[in-house]
Design a protein around this motif. Structure first.
Motif, PDB file in Angstrom:
ATOM      1  N   PRO A 126       0.802  -1.233   0.000  1.00  0.00           N
ATOM      2  CA  PRO A 126       0.000   0.000   0.000  1.00  0.00           C
ATOM      3  C   PRO A 126       0.831   1.277   0.000  1.00  0.00           C
ATOM      4  O   PRO A 126       0.393   2.307  -0.532  1.00  0.00           O
ATOM      5  CB  PRO A 126      -0.829  -0.121   1.289  1.00  0.00           C
ATOM      6  CG  PRO A 126      -0.955  -1.593   1.514  1.00  0.00           C
ATOM      7  CD  PRO A 126       0.373  -2.157   1.072  1.00  0.00           C
ATOM      8  N   SER A 158      -0.615   3.245  -3.368  1.00  0.00           N
ATOM      9  CA  SER A 158      -1.839   4.017  -3.111  1.00  0.00           C
ATOM     10  C   SER A 158      -1.864   5.373  -3.796  1.00  0.00           C
ATOM     11  O   SER A 158      -2.923   5.979  -3.951  1.00  0.00           O
ATOM     12  CB  SER A 158      -2.024   4.181  -1.591  1.00  0.00           C
ATOM     13  OG  SER A 158      -2.165   2.906  -0.996  1.00  0.00           O
ATOM     14  N   SER A 178       4.009   7.995  -1.559  1.00  0.00           N
ATOM     15  CA  SER A 178       3.464   7.094  -0.533  1.00  0.00           C
ATOM     16  C   SER A 178       4.557   6.622   0.422  1.00  0.00           C
ATOM     17  O   SER A 178       4.332   6.475   1.626  1.00  0.00           O
ATOM     18  CB  SER A 178       2.808   5.877  -1.193  1.00  0.00           C
ATOM     19  OG  SER A 178       1.633   6.237  -1.876  1.00  0.00           O
ATOM     20  N   ILE A 200      -3.496   6.754   2.709  1.00  0.00           N
ATOM     21  CA  ILE A 200      -2.065   7.079   2.633  1.00  0.00           C
ATOM     22  C   ILE A 200      -1.895   8.309   1.752  1.00  0.00           C
ATOM     23  O   ILE A 200      -2.251   8.287   0.571  1.00  0.00           O
ATOM     24  CB  ILE A 200      -1.274   5.891   2.060  1.00  0.00           C
ATOM     25  CG1 ILE A 200      -1.402   4.680   3.009  1.00  0.00           C
ATOM     26  CG2 ILE A 200       0.195   6.258   1.853  1.00  0.00           C
ATOM     27  CD1 ILE A 200      -0.799   3.405   2.466  1.00  0.00           C
ATOM     28  N   ALA A 250      -5.992   3.125   0.662  1.00  0.00           N
ATOM     29  CA  ALA A 250      -4.868   2.179   0.636  1.00  0.00           C
ATOM     30  C   ALA A 250      -5.160   1.034  -0.329  1.00  0.00           C
ATOM     31  O   ALA A 250      -6.204   0.383  -0.236  1.00  0.00           O
ATOM     32  CB  ALA A 250      -4.611   1.634   2.032  1.00  0.00           C
ATOM     33  N   SER A 260      -4.111  -2.554  -1.384  1.00  0.00           N
ATOM     34  CA  SER A 260      -3.363  -3.717  -0.905  1.00  0.00           C
ATOM     35  C   SER A 260      -3.156  -4.721  -2.038  1.00  0.00           C
ATOM     36  O   SER A 260      -3.777  -4.622  -3.095  1.00  0.00           O
ATOM     37  CB  SER A 260      -4.117  -4.378   0.257  1.00  0.00           C
ATOM     38  OG  SER A 260      -5.435  -4.714  -0.136  1.00  0.00           O
TER      39      SER A 260
END
Length: 435
Positions: A217, A221, A247, A308, A313, A315
């Protein structure tokens, strides 16, 4: 002294999950690329969308399934046999071992007709002609399942898998320590300034900071990615682009409230601290849910990962899917089984018996999932995830990126320079013999 206590407690736990059951093992060496079968599949695809697909006369099937999920498969087999009159035998085999065994036994007709393996092995399976495309149920499968699931079960634009469940990670938190789930990592840092006490081994948050799977992330992100074109263009690497660096600045700032070396943050340490009430937030996967529920009871909260740098975020996720053996003697029966076992009803059955996150969109919207606070949170995070790339070059990514993350985290090294170095190493591996 307390850390010694934690270490002692941690030693009592064992890891019990694999790559698709656990991102923590993502850096494990993948099975060797199977040798391509000398004979290409002898089967022919049935007419697309034909309503007449039926099992072959006298068809019998063998399916490989993990021990952990056979309760679901036993029920599915019973229902499938009642509907289609096809005898099905289940053989227990860990998903991480199935591709290698399929490569060894498939051409000689000794492998299962329907198999399941981590979706990041799909590229090797396709390159070796080991699995059939999901041709007959292509449209139905695409319409029924989430985009991330279809992407994960496809290779080079062709759908091969029949998705049945998804896995990603989210934020577990102790409600006695954090009354409300933080919405952003700025909130996490603010909380951590008053909670973290390194001398007492108390921490606001932990995740495996040197592991790309859990740290993804902080790369993705704001626009970073591993490979372009949905993970298929290995010449387009986005690990060090402007968005990734943005990020990663948040990632590096979190070291203030987690002053622990990357190598010292292990699943066992995190688990012990969280269960003892010395860790407020843990970013982890569904394999920890049962244990955390037992340890914390009503104090356990779950929520999607905080934003973020102002963005949701993103994943990494793994897609569990059935695949049909390209050398199956009964490919139509195998197709029917794979499709039947992954419909809405049976994905909900899998979720009920195993606690998995369905990929079927209708199942995700069912009361069974929406009324479950844990599964609904995992589903929400999954819908903000991207599948791990399934190209063979993915195996080259873990080591150089993991090294860069550790340098940035442990030694406060320059983010852009560290990521540039990782990308250069990755390019060298991709152009060499490391596939």
């Amino acid at each position: 002294m307390k850390m010694k206590k934690v270490m002692t407690l941690a030693a009592a736990f064992t890891m019990a999950f694999s790559i698709t059951a656990c991102g923590g093992n993502t850096a494990a060496p993948a099975p060797e690329t199977p040798t391509p079968a000398e004979n290409t599949p002898k089967t022919e695809a049935p007419p697309a969308n034909s309503p007449e697909l039926a099992p072959e006369e006298g068809a019998k099937l063998v399916v490989w399934e993990s021990k952990d999920e056979r309760a679901y498969t036993d029920e599915v087999i019973k229902a499938f046999t009642e509907k289609y009159g096809v005898e099905v035998t289940l053989e227990e085999l860990a998903p991480t071992d199935q591709l290698t065994k399929l490569a060894q036994d498939g051409p000689s007709g000794l492998a299962a007709d329907v198999v399941i393996f981590p979706h990041d092995q799909l590229g090797r399976a396709v390159s070796s002609n080991l699995v059939l495309p999901n041709d007959y149920f292509d449209v139905e499968t695409r319409e029924a399942n989430s985009e991330a699931a279809i992407q994960g079960a496809s290779f080079d634009g062709v759908l091969y898998g029949y998705p049945r469940a998804a896995e990603t990670y989210l934020m577990y938190y102790n409600k006695d320590l954090v009354q409300e789930a933080p919405a952003s990592f700025e909130d996490v840092i603010e909380f951590g300034k008053s909670f973290t006490d390194n001398t007492k081994n108390k921490y606001a948050i932990m995740w495996e900071t040197g592991n790309l799977y859990f740290t993804y992330p902080f790369l993705a992100s704001n626009g970073g990615y591993i490979f372009g074109s949905n993970g298929t263009d290995v010449n387009d690497i986005g690990i060090n682009n402007e968005g990734a660096v943005k990020s990663m600045e948040v990632y590096q700032s979190l070291n203030e409230i987690l002053p622990v070396k990357a190598g010292d943050i292990t699943p066992d340490i995190k688990r012990a601290l969280f269960n003892e009430g010395d860790l407020a937030i843990d970013i982890n996967g569904p394999w920890e849910l049962a244990g955390y529920k037992a340890a914390l009871g009503d104090k356990l909260g779950v929520a999607p990962i905080p934003t973020i740098a102002g963005q949701p975020a993103v994943s990494l996720s793994g897609i569990k899917a059935w695949y049909v053996n390209a050398n199956s003697q009964y490919p139509n029966a195998a197709r029917l089984f794979a499709n039947f076992a992954t419909n809405e009803e049976n994905q909900l059955k899998l979720s009920e018996l195993v606690g998995s996150v369905p990929t079927n969109k209708a199942a995700q919207e069912s009361d069974q999932i929406k009324n479950d606070p844990y599964l609904s949170a995992f589903t929400e995070q999954f819908n903000s995830s991207v599948p791990m790339p399934s190209v063979p070059e993915m195996n080259n990514v873990w080591s150089p990126v993991g090294a860069a993350l550790t340098e940035i985290w442990d030694n406060n090294k320059d983010i852009k320079a560290s990521l540039d170095n990782a990308v250069n190493q990755l390019k060298e591996l991709n152009s060499g013999a490391a596939k």
